[in-house]
Design an enzyme around this catalytic site. Structure first.
Site, PDB file in Angstrom:
ATOM      1  N   THR A 242       0.821  -1.211   0.000  1.00 58.00           N
ATOM      2  CA  THR A 242       0.000   0.000   0.000  1.00 58.00           C
ATOM      3  C   THR A 242       0.849   1.253   0.000  1.00 58.00           C
ATOM      4  OG1 THR A 242      -1.863  -1.075   1.113  1.00 58.00           O
ATOM      5  CG2 THR A 242      -1.696   1.317   1.326  1.00 58.00           C
TER       6      THR A 242
ATOM      7  N   HIS B 287      21.155  30.086  11.817  1.00 51.18           N
ATOM      8  CA  HIS B 287      20.275  31.246  11.696  1.00 51.18           C
ATOM      9  C   HIS B 287      20.435  31.861  10.311  1.00 51.18           C
ATOM     10  CE1 HIS B 287      18.329  35.064  12.729  1.00 51.18           C
ATOM     11  NE2 HIS B 287      19.358  35.676  12.152  1.00 51.18           N
TER      12      HIS B 287
ATOM     13  N   GLU C 207     -14.717  15.126  11.577  1.00 53.90           N
ATOM     14  CA  GLU C 207     -14.060  14.215  12.505  1.00 53.90           C
ATOM     15  C   GLU C 207     -14.964  13.997  13.710  1.00 53.90           C
ATOM     16  OE1 GLU C 207     -12.146  11.849  14.898  1.00 53.90           O
ATOM     17  OE2 GLU C 207     -11.408  12.204  12.861  1.00 53.90           O
TER      18      GLU C 207
END
Length: 504
Positions: free
Chosen positions: A46, A482, A237
């Site tokens: 799958t 950063h 849901e």
């Protein structure tokens, strides 16, 4: 002589060629074991053919589509999207799947794994019968490993007519038959109007409106994809929040992000009924407020979970049983071995705490192969296995949620760092957060939870933090680059360690 049946032996017989099955086969073969891998469909299962890989390929395409809107609306780039060529998109997706499929088959051939096409069932604790068996000998596979007769002079392949083959496993049998989508009564998939997660990507064209039933990772991903492609999307849901197995703050931030994109998120709601029409589906939904809404859409996508596939295995012939939900529970989780010695299980057949995730299946396959080879192996630490939802925004988590940590008796310190508190988060402009759950007083990190762009690529660091039982101070002394999104992870730990910089 009756040539309709071949008998043979192997060290290990693996039933199922998905991620758990083929990873078991590859590792066992690498450790010198003679392996037969039986698959009735396509190697890769799958995940490769209907789930992980094709869906993430489509979600990448969706991200590119979203980029046009962001360029125009945020950055003044006067770009426009003329159309989505569905056939071209599908062709690219299928090419990615095909190349992965060929790669896995080549790996198995190179390893000397005997791949047999057919349906296998147990006939005893160490015996398997394969119906309709056809042997694949991909280039590079050694002929001496072929089941059945072959010509040792010419190296000719065994005859390809399907037959019955009995194989005895000297060391053990591995069950790896996977799962399928759960369905709802009266809502069988027709591949066009009503679809499941297995066939949603292969339904014709792009619908203009979609109702997604199920707000777990799969449902959220499909809701996100269809919204990117221009559909009106309603996500329903039954639990009181989407991705209900994740931290509550993850659900909150994800809900906010999806609604910002125009997805109608209905948590705490349930489907009352649905009628398939000629040109779509009419459904009635009871909302969390008790209101009944009628929703008419072109397509209804059922994503209410998956269930294990065990029919046809004849588990009883080996004395193997299943639990009330159909899972095959191991008697020994450290070996993933059932109550029948030598019969192991991997992948979606396992109940929780296994996660039904491809990368967890890889780890389970490695563990079982090493166990069968007599090699010392470390049990799978499911708490340290990352969980990712590839929607926009994405979620990624590892370890315990805040509620789980408290339920386990931990006193905790919690820090939430908004992604918009760092420059790169502002650049992306999608919101999101980093949430760290740690034992109070500077103790061990118990869980890390991320929401935002590209957090699927950021979770690996946190996997090591949780898996190696690190403390916030351990992480805080390492410098993050950063400006990056990962900087927010570093900042969150700096704050927990009492060294807050941009977050006080």
């Amino acid at each position: 002589m009756d040539n309709s049946r071949d008998s043979g032996t192997a060290d290990v017989v693996v039933i199922g060629g998905g991620t758990g099955g083929y990873s078991t086969a590859l590792r066992a073969a690498a450790l010198g074991l003679d392996v037969v891998l039986v698959e009735r469909d396509k190697i890769g299962g799958t995940c490769l053919h209907r789930g992980c890989i094709p869906s993430k390929a489509m979600l990448h395409a969706a991200e590119l589509v979203d980029g046009f809107a962001e360029a125009r609306e945020r950055w003044g780039v006067k770009a426009s999207l003329d159309a989505v060529d569905w056939s071209a998109l599908v062709a690219t997706r299928d090419d990615i799947v095909t190349r992965n499929h060929r790669g896995v088959e080549a790996h198995l051939a190179h390893a000397g794994v005997r791949v047999v096409r057919g349906s296998a069932h147990l006939t005893g604790q160490r015996t398997v019968r394969i119906e309709g068996a056809r042997e694949d000998l991909a280039p590079g596979a050694p002929d001496q490993h072929a089941l059945g007769a072959h010509n040792p002079t010419t190296g000719a392949r065994p005859e390809s007519a399907p037959r019955v083959r009995d194989v005895a496993a000297r060391r053990g049998i591995v069950l790896a038959t996977g799962s399928r989508p759960r369905t709802l009564p009266g809502l069988q998939s027709d591949g066009r109007r009503v679809v499941t997660s297995d066939d949603a990507l292969f339904a014709p064209g792009l619908p203009g409106s979609v109702l997604v039933l199920g707000g777990g990772a799969i449902g959220v991903e499909y809701a996100s994809f269809h919204r990117s492609m221009g559909a009106e999307v309603t996500l329903v849901e039954a639990a009181d929040r989407i991705v209900p197995l994740e931290d509550a703050d993850v659900s909150r931030h994800l809900t906010r992000g999806l609604r910002k994109r125009g997805i109608d998120v209905q948590a705490g709601a349930r489907l009352l009924d649905a009628e398939v029409l000629e040109d779509g589906v009419r459904a009635r939904v009871r909302t969390a407020r008790g209101e009944t809404r009628t929703v008419e859409v072109e397509r209804l996508l059922v994503a209410v979970g998956r269930e294990p596939v065990t029919e046809g295995l004849d588990l009883a012939a080996a004395g193997v049983g299943t639990d009330a939900r159909g899972f095959v529970a191991p008697a020994d989780w450290a070996r993933l071995e059932t109550a029948v010695p030598g019969v192991h299980v991997v992948g979606d057949l396992l109940p929780p705490p296994s996660l039904g995730l491809a990368h967890a299946s890889f780890a389970e396959g490695l563990l079982v192969a090493e166990t069968l080879a007599g090699v010392e192996s470390v049990p799978v630490d499911y708490a340290a296995v990352p969980r990712v939802t590839y929607s926009s925004p994405q979620t990624a988590a590892v370890g315990l949620s805040e509620a789980e940590a408290r339920a386990h008796g931990h006193e905790v310190d919690v820090n939430i760092m908004p992604l918009t508190a760092v420059a790169k988060g502002m650049v992306h402009g999608q919101g999101g957060m980093v949430k760290v759950v740690a034992e109070a007083g500077g103790g061990q990190v118990l869980g890390v939870h991320l929401v935002g762009p590209h957090v699927s690529e950021m979770i690996a660091e946190s996997q090591l933090i949780v898996g190696w039982d690190a403390y916030a101070s351990d992480v805080a002394r390492h410098v993050h680059p950063h400006p990056t999104l990962s900087e927010a992870v570093g900042e969150a730990f700096l704050t927990l360690a009492g060294r807050g910089l941009h977050q006080q």
